[in-house]
Design a protein around this motif. Structure first.
Motif, PDB file in Angstrom:
ATOM      1  N   TYR A   1      11.438  -4.359  -1.193  1.00 25.17           N
ATOM      2  CA  TYR A   1      12.223  -5.259  -0.340  1.00 25.17           C
ATOM      3  C   TYR A   1      13.205  -6.112  -1.135  1.00 25.17           C
ATOM      4  CZ  TYR A   1       9.714  -4.295   3.996  1.00 25.17           C
ATOM      5  OH  TYR A   1       9.218  -3.699   5.119  1.00 25.17           O
ATOM      6  N   GLN A   2      12.688  -6.833  -2.136  1.00 21.44           N
ATOM      7  CA  GLN A   2      13.584  -7.733  -2.874  1.00 21.44           C
ATOM      8  C   GLN A   2      14.350  -6.995  -3.972  1.00 21.44           C
ATOM      9  OE1 GLN A   2      10.228  -9.096  -2.037  1.00 21.44           O
ATOM     10  NE2 GLN A   2      11.458  -9.657  -0.258  1.00 21.44           N
ATOM     11  N   GLY A   3      13.766  -5.894  -4.478  1.00 16.53           N
ATOM     12  CA  GLY A   3      14.451  -5.105  -5.485  1.00 16.53           C
ATOM     13  C   GLY A   3      15.480  -4.172  -4.867  1.00 16.53           C
ATOM     14  N   TYR A   4      14.997  -3.101  -4.256  1.00 13.12           N
ATOM     15  CA  TYR A   4      15.910  -2.121  -3.653  1.00 13.12           C
ATOM     16  C   TYR A   4      16.648  -2.705  -2.449  1.00 13.12           C
ATOM     17  CZ  TYR A   4      13.751   1.510  -6.536  1.00 13.12           C
ATOM     18  OH  TYR A   4      13.315   2.263  -7.593  1.00 13.12           O
TER      19      TYR A   4
ATOM     20  N   ARG B   1      17.514   1.224   2.583  1.00 11.51           N
ATOM     21  CA  ARG B   1      17.380   0.954   1.142  1.00 11.51           C
ATOM     22  C   ARG B   1      15.917   0.717   0.762  1.00 11.51           C
ATOM     23  NH1 ARG B   1      21.811  -2.511   2.200  1.00 11.51           N
ATOM     24  NH2 ARG B   1      20.520  -4.367   1.835  1.00 11.51           N
ATOM     25  N   VAL B   2      15.216  -0.038   1.599  1.00  2.00           N
ATOM     26  CA  VAL B   2      13.805  -0.327   1.327  1.00  2.00           C
ATOM     27  C   VAL B   2      12.986   0.959   1.334  1.00  2.00           C
ATOM     28  CG1 VAL B   2      11.728  -1.479   2.187  1.00  2.00           C
ATOM     29  CG2 VAL B   2      13.912  -2.688   2.202  1.00  2.00           C
ATOM     30  N   ARG B   3      13.205   1.778   2.355  1.00  2.00           N
ATOM     31  CA  ARG B   3      12.458   3.038   2.432  1.00  2.00           C
ATOM     32  C   ARG B   3      12.761   3.939   1.236  1.00  2.00           C
ATOM     33  NH1 ARG B   3      13.423   8.413   5.988  1.00  2.00           N
ATOM     34  NH2 ARG B   3      11.312   9.262   5.887  1.00  2.00           N
ATOM     35  N   ASP B   4      14.042   4.055   0.894  1.00  2.00           N
ATOM     36  CA  ASP B   4      14.409   4.868  -0.275  1.00  2.00           C
ATOM     37  C   ASP B   4      13.740   4.328  -1.531  1.00  2.00           C
ATOM     38  OD1 ASP B   4      15.985   6.466   1.321  1.00  2.00           O
ATOM     39  OD2 ASP B   4      17.883   5.524   0.750  1.00  2.00           O
ATOM     40  N   GLY B   5      13.642   3.002  -1.623  1.00  2.00           N
ATOM     41  CA  GLY B   5      12.983   2.395  -2.772  1.00  2.00           C
ATOM     42  C   GLY B   5      11.515   2.758  -2.827  1.00  2.00           C
ATOM     43  N   TYR B   6      10.848   2.656  -1.710  1.00  2.00           N
ATOM     44  CA  TYR B   6       9.434   3.040  -1.655  1.00  2.00           C
ATOM     45  C   TYR B   6       9.235   4.495  -2.089  1.00  2.00           C
ATOM     46  CZ  TYR B   6       7.085  -0.913   0.702  1.00  2.00           C
ATOM     47  OH  TYR B   6       6.494  -2.119   1.007  1.00  2.00           O
TER      48      TYR B   6
ATOM     49  N   PHE C   1      -1.920  -1.093   1.020  1.00  2.00           N
ATOM     50  CA  PHE C   1      -1.149  -0.347   2.010  1.00  2.00           C
ATOM     51  C   PHE C   1       0.282  -0.847   1.971  1.00  2.00           C
ATOM     52  CE2 PHE C   1      -5.271   0.752   3.514  1.00  2.00           C
ATOM     53  CZ  PHE C   1      -5.145   1.832   4.379  1.00  2.00           C
ATOM     54  N   GLU C   2       1.231   0.083   1.979  1.00  2.00           N
ATOM     55  CA  GLU C   2       2.645  -0.274   1.939  1.00  2.00           C
ATOM     56  C   GLU C   2       3.409   0.495   3.011  1.00  2.00           C
ATOM     57  OE1 GLU C   2       4.053  -2.562   0.218  1.00  2.00           O
ATOM     58  OE2 GLU C   2       2.761  -2.959  -1.511  1.00  2.00           O
ATOM     59  N   GLY C   3       4.617   0.018   3.280  1.00  2.00           N
ATOM     60  CA  GLY C   3       5.486   0.687   4.227  1.00  2.00           C
ATOM     61  C   GLY C   3       6.377  -0.319   4.936  1.00  2.00           C
ATOM     62  N   ILE C   4       7.419   0.178   5.555  1.00  2.00           N
ATOM     63  CA  ILE C   4       8.349  -0.709   6.252  1.00  2.00           C
ATOM     64  C   ILE C   4       7.723  -1.223   7.543  1.00  2.00           C
ATOM     65  CG2 ILE C   4      10.350   0.481   5.268  1.00  2.00           C
ATOM     66  CD1 ILE C   4      10.797   1.678   8.110  1.00  2.00           C
ATOM     67  N   GLU C   5       8.394  -2.170   8.182  1.00  2.00           N
ATOM     68  CA  GLU C   5       7.937  -2.699   9.460  1.00  2.00           C
ATOM     69  C   GLU C   5       7.717  -1.576  10.468  1.00  2.00           C
ATOM     70  OE1 GLU C   5       8.286  -6.334   7.617  1.00  2.00           O
ATOM     71  OE2 GLU C   5       9.520  -4.564   7.427  1.00  2.00           O
ATOM     72  N   GLY C   6       6.616  -1.672  11.222  1.00  2.00           N
ATOM     73  CA  GLY C   6       6.352  -0.712  12.275  1.00  2.00           C
ATOM     74  C   GLY C   6       5.754   0.602  11.820  1.00  2.00           C
ATOM     75  N   CYS C   7       5.332   0.680  10.545  1.00  2.00           N
ATOM     76  CA  CYS C   7       4.779   1.942  10.039  1.00  2.00           C
ATOM     77  C   CYS C   7       3.313   2.144  10.430  1.00  2.00           C
ATOM     78  CB  CYS C   7       4.932   2.030   8.524  1.00  2.00           C
ATOM     79  SG  CYS C   7       3.891   0.864   7.613  1.00  2.00           S
TER      80      CYS C   7
ATOM     81  N   ARG D   1      -4.220  -4.582 -10.557  1.00  2.00           N
ATOM     82  CA  ARG D   1      -3.315  -3.565 -10.021  1.00  2.00           C
ATOM     83  C   ARG D   1      -4.118  -2.641  -9.099  1.00  2.00           C
ATOM     84  NH1 ARG D   1       2.148  -3.648 -12.534  1.00  2.00           N
ATOM     85  NH2 ARG D   1       1.929  -5.126 -14.250  1.00  2.00           N
ATOM     86  N   PRO D   2      -3.506  -2.160  -8.019  1.00  2.00           N
ATOM     87  CA  PRO D   2      -4.239  -1.266  -7.115  1.00  2.00           C
ATOM     88  C   PRO D   2      -4.655   0.032  -7.808  1.00  2.00           C
ATOM     89  CG  PRO D   2      -2.253  -2.104  -6.056  1.00  2.00           C
ATOM     90  CD  PRO D   2      -2.156  -2.470  -7.513  1.00  2.00           C
ATOM     91  N   ASP D   3      -5.867   0.476  -7.510  1.00  2.00           N
ATOM     92  CA  ASP D   3      -6.293   1.795  -7.963  1.00  2.00           C
ATOM     93  C   ASP D   3      -5.568   2.879  -7.169  1.00  2.00           C
ATOM     94  OD1 ASP D   3      -8.491   0.890  -9.783  1.00  2.00           O
ATOM     95  OD2 ASP D   3      -9.270   0.076  -7.906  1.00  2.00           O
ATOM     96  N   LEU D   4      -5.235   2.549  -5.923  1.00  2.00           N
ATOM     97  CA  LEU D   4      -4.541   3.490  -5.053  1.00  2.00           C
ATOM     98  C   LEU D   4      -3.672   2.703  -4.079  1.00  2.00           C
ATOM     99  CD1 LEU D   4      -4.272   6.484  -4.069  1.00  2.00           C
ATOM    100  CD2 LEU D   4      -6.109   5.975  -2.454  1.00  2.00           C
ATOM    101  N   THR D   5      -2.442   3.157  -3.891  1.00  2.00           N
ATOM    102  CA  THR D   5      -1.533   2.572  -2.911  1.00  2.00           C
ATOM    103  C   THR D   5      -1.191   3.635  -1.884  1.00  2.00           C
ATOM    104  OG1 THR D   5      -0.584   0.953  -4.430  1.00  2.00           O
ATOM    105  CG2 THR D   5       0.759   1.588  -2.550  1.00  2.00           C
ATOM    106  N   LEU D   6      -1.439   3.335  -0.616  1.00  2.00           N
ATOM    107  CA  LEU D   6      -1.170   4.266   0.474  1.00  2.00           C
ATOM    108  C   LEU D   6       0.152   3.857   1.130  1.00  2.00           C
ATOM    109  CD1 LEU D   6      -4.775   4.448   1.943  1.00  2.00           C
ATOM    110  CD2 LEU D   6      -3.683   5.998   0.302  1.00  2.00           C
ATOM    111  N   LEU D   7       1.159   4.689   0.968  1.00  2.00           N
ATOM    112  CA  LEU D   7       2.495   4.407   1.489  1.00  2.00           C
ATOM    113  C   LEU D   7       2.684   5.126   2.817  1.00  2.00           C
ATOM    114  CD1 LEU D   7       5.401   3.392   1.387  1.00  2.00           C
ATOM    115  CD2 LEU D   7       5.940   5.286  -0.178  1.00  2.00           C
ATOM    116  N   LEU D   8       2.703   4.357   3.903  1.00  2.00           N
ATOM    117  CA  LEU D   8       2.914   4.930   5.228  1.00  2.00           C
ATOM    118  C   LEU D   8       4.418   5.047   5.461  1.00  2.00           C
ATOM    119  CD1 LEU D   8       0.237   2.984   7.313  1.00  2.00           C
ATOM    120  CD2 LEU D   8       0.000   5.111   6.037  1.00  2.00           C
TER     121      LEU D   8
END
Length: 209
Positions: A105-108, A171-176, A9-15, A129-136
């Motif tokens: 976060y550290q890249g973008y 920037r982080v969100r745009d990167g995601y 699971f991925e996403g910025i703080e508070g997602c 590596r994840p089979d699936l990544t859920l980006l909130l």
């Protein structure tokens, strides 16, 4: 030998990652599906120690490179102690953040070259590596407001990232979102909807609904 299913699971703080992971775990328990939940940074004794350094608001003057390498130190322990054994037991592994977070976060966010982060990922994470990544996905203004309200009054001091400026989270969100556009294994979920609606979307993407 990797056998189980690996979901991050991925996403910025508070997602809403923590809430959605808890709801997914409850669903899996009800259906007797073996699973392991872990988080980054953290998940192991070493990782939790690193977490205290990375997330504590009193940690100051930490360079971007130090931050990145600490995340990967935690990740390496997490793979060896939690992720790899659970997959070999044929369990579903649910990880609250993984290497896509470092790219975002550290890249973008911090400006560390993505090629370097990818090489570090190859070294530390292959073949896990994840089979699936859920980006909130959520607007940074909404996510940050949620996160700062959540952390107010907490016993643990984990407010270091919430103190970042809105521009950083844009920037982080745009990167995601860019990462999601390049990798079909990253599935986008709009996280500003009701909790139950998001949960049903998670189940659908996992093939449970």
């Amino acid at each position: 030998m990797q056998q189980g299913r690996f979901v991050s699971f991925e996403g910025i703080e508070g997602c809403g990652k923590t809430t959605q992971i808890a709801l997914l775990s409850e669903y899996l328990r009800k259906h007797s599906i073996p699973h392991t939940i872990t988080r980054e940074p953290g998940g192991t004794a070493v990782g939790e120690g690193i977490r205290k350094i990375l997330l504590n608001s009193e940690t100051i003057h930490l360079t971007a490179a130090s931050e990145l390498l600490l995340f990967y130190a935690s990740r390496s322990q997490n793979i060896e102690e939690k992720i790899k054994p659970a997959l070999e037991r044929n369990e579903m592994v649910i990880c609250d953040r993984y290497y896509h977070a470092s790219m975002a976060y550290q890249g973008y966010g911090r400006g560390i070259p993505l090629d370097f982060i990818r090489k570090l990922t190859d070294l530390v994470c292959d073949p896990y590596r994840p089979d699936l990544t859920l980006l909130l996905d959520i607007e940074p203004e909404i996510g940050l407001a949620r996160a700062r309200a959540r952390n107010h009054g907490r016993i643990e001091n984990e407010g270091r990232f919430e103190a970042e400026e809105l521009e950083f989270y844009n920037r982080v969100r745009d990167g995601y979102l860019e990462l999601a556009s390049e990798d079909e294994r990253i599935q986008l979920i709009y996280a500003d909807r009701p909790i139950e609606t998001v949960h049903r979307h998670v189940l659908t993407l996992l093939g449970f609904d």
